[in-house]
Design a protein around this motif. Sequence first.
Motif, PDB file in Angstrom:
ATOM      1  N   GLU A  33       1.156  -1.173  -0.004  1.00 61.70           N
ATOM      2  CA  GLU A  33       0.031   0.082   0.106  1.00 61.70           C
ATOM      3  C   GLU A  33       0.548   0.786   0.327  1.00 61.70           C
ATOM      4  N   ALA A  34       2.189   1.328   0.836  1.00 60.79           N
ATOM      5  CA  ALA A  34       2.684   2.501   0.587  1.00 60.79           C
ATOM      6  C   ALA A  34       3.760   2.354  -0.875  1.00 60.79           C
ATOM      7  N   GLU A  36       2.194   1.770  -3.401  1.00 58.59           N
ATOM      8  CA  GLU A  36       1.473   2.319  -4.286  1.00 58.59           C
ATOM      9  C   GLU A  36       0.536   4.149  -3.857  1.00 58.59           C
ATOM     10  N   LEU A  37       1.222   4.176  -3.363  1.00 57.33           N
ATOM     11  CA  LEU A  37       1.306   5.208  -2.460  1.00 57.33           C
ATOM     12  C   LEU A  37       2.419   5.893  -3.129  1.00 57.33           C
ATOM     13  N   GLU A  40       1.854   6.666  -6.470  1.00 57.86           N
ATOM     14  CA  GLU A  40       0.987   8.073  -7.113  1.00 57.86           C
ATOM     15  C   GLU A  40       1.766   9.427  -6.758  1.00 57.86           C
ATOM     16  N   LEU A  41       1.784   9.466  -5.885  1.00 56.76           N
ATOM     17  CA  LEU A  41       2.915  10.959  -5.258  1.00 56.76           C
ATOM     18  C   LEU A  41       4.059  11.558  -6.197  1.00 56.76           C
ATOM     19  N   ILE A  70       7.494   6.676   0.299  1.00 57.48           N
ATOM     20  CA  ILE A  70       7.066   7.357   0.626  1.00 57.48           C
ATOM     21  C   ILE A  70       7.334   8.890   1.462  1.00 57.48           C
ATOM     22  N   LEU A  93      -4.569  11.193   0.239  1.00 59.36           N
ATOM     23  CA  LEU A  93      -4.379  10.062  -0.047  1.00 59.36           C
ATOM     24  C   LEU A  93      -3.474   9.948   1.123  1.00 59.36           C
ATOM     25  N   VAL A  94      -2.470  10.418   1.390  1.00 57.72           N
ATOM     26  CA  VAL A  94      -1.917   9.285   2.474  1.00 57.72           C
ATOM     27  C   VAL A  94      -2.687   9.318   3.136  1.00 57.72           C
ATOM     28  N   GLU A  96      -6.142   8.248   3.733  1.00 58.64           N
ATOM     29  CA  GLU A  96      -7.151   6.840   3.760  1.00 58.64           C
ATOM     30  C   GLU A  96      -5.675   5.667   3.196  1.00 58.64           C
ATOM     31  N   ALA A  97      -4.050   5.926   2.303  1.00 58.16           N
ATOM     32  CA  ALA A  97      -3.496   5.052   1.736  1.00 58.16           C
ATOM     33  C   ALA A  97      -2.930   4.485   3.369  1.00 58.16           C
ATOM     34  N   GLN A  98      -2.438   4.984   4.120  1.00 59.01           N
ATOM     35  CA  GLN A  98      -2.588   4.703   5.789  1.00 59.01           C
ATOM     36  C   GLN A  98      -3.463   3.998   6.472  1.00 59.01           C
TER      37      GLN A  98
END
Length: 103
Positions: A33-34, A36-37, A40-41, A70, A93-94, A96-98
């Motif tokens: 998940e991290a 993917e974040l 995206e960032l 991240i 975004l951060v 929600e990913a967390q």
Amino acid sequence: MVDTTPLSRAVEHFADRLRAAPQSRLQRGAAAEALELARELARRAQVLEEPGAEPREMPDAGMFAAADQITVAGHDLAVVLAGDADVGEAVRLVEEAQKRAGV
């Protein structure tokens, strides 16, 4: 000048939680998940820095590098954001990913 402090705080908080997480949690999806974040960032930062260029994908450096990825991507994005709404979107975004990562 845009205040990117909320984004920096959100990224640092998530990164700290990842660093404190047990390996089993990272393996169960928190690291993925991290990553993917981070991707995206990084993509968003590249689009702002180099409009029209094809964004490069951040490589998978392994589950123990996810917190650093991240952090770097979040701070890179913070440098190029143009408005408070952009900062708010990035913070969302951060966060929600967390939540999805469970850390």
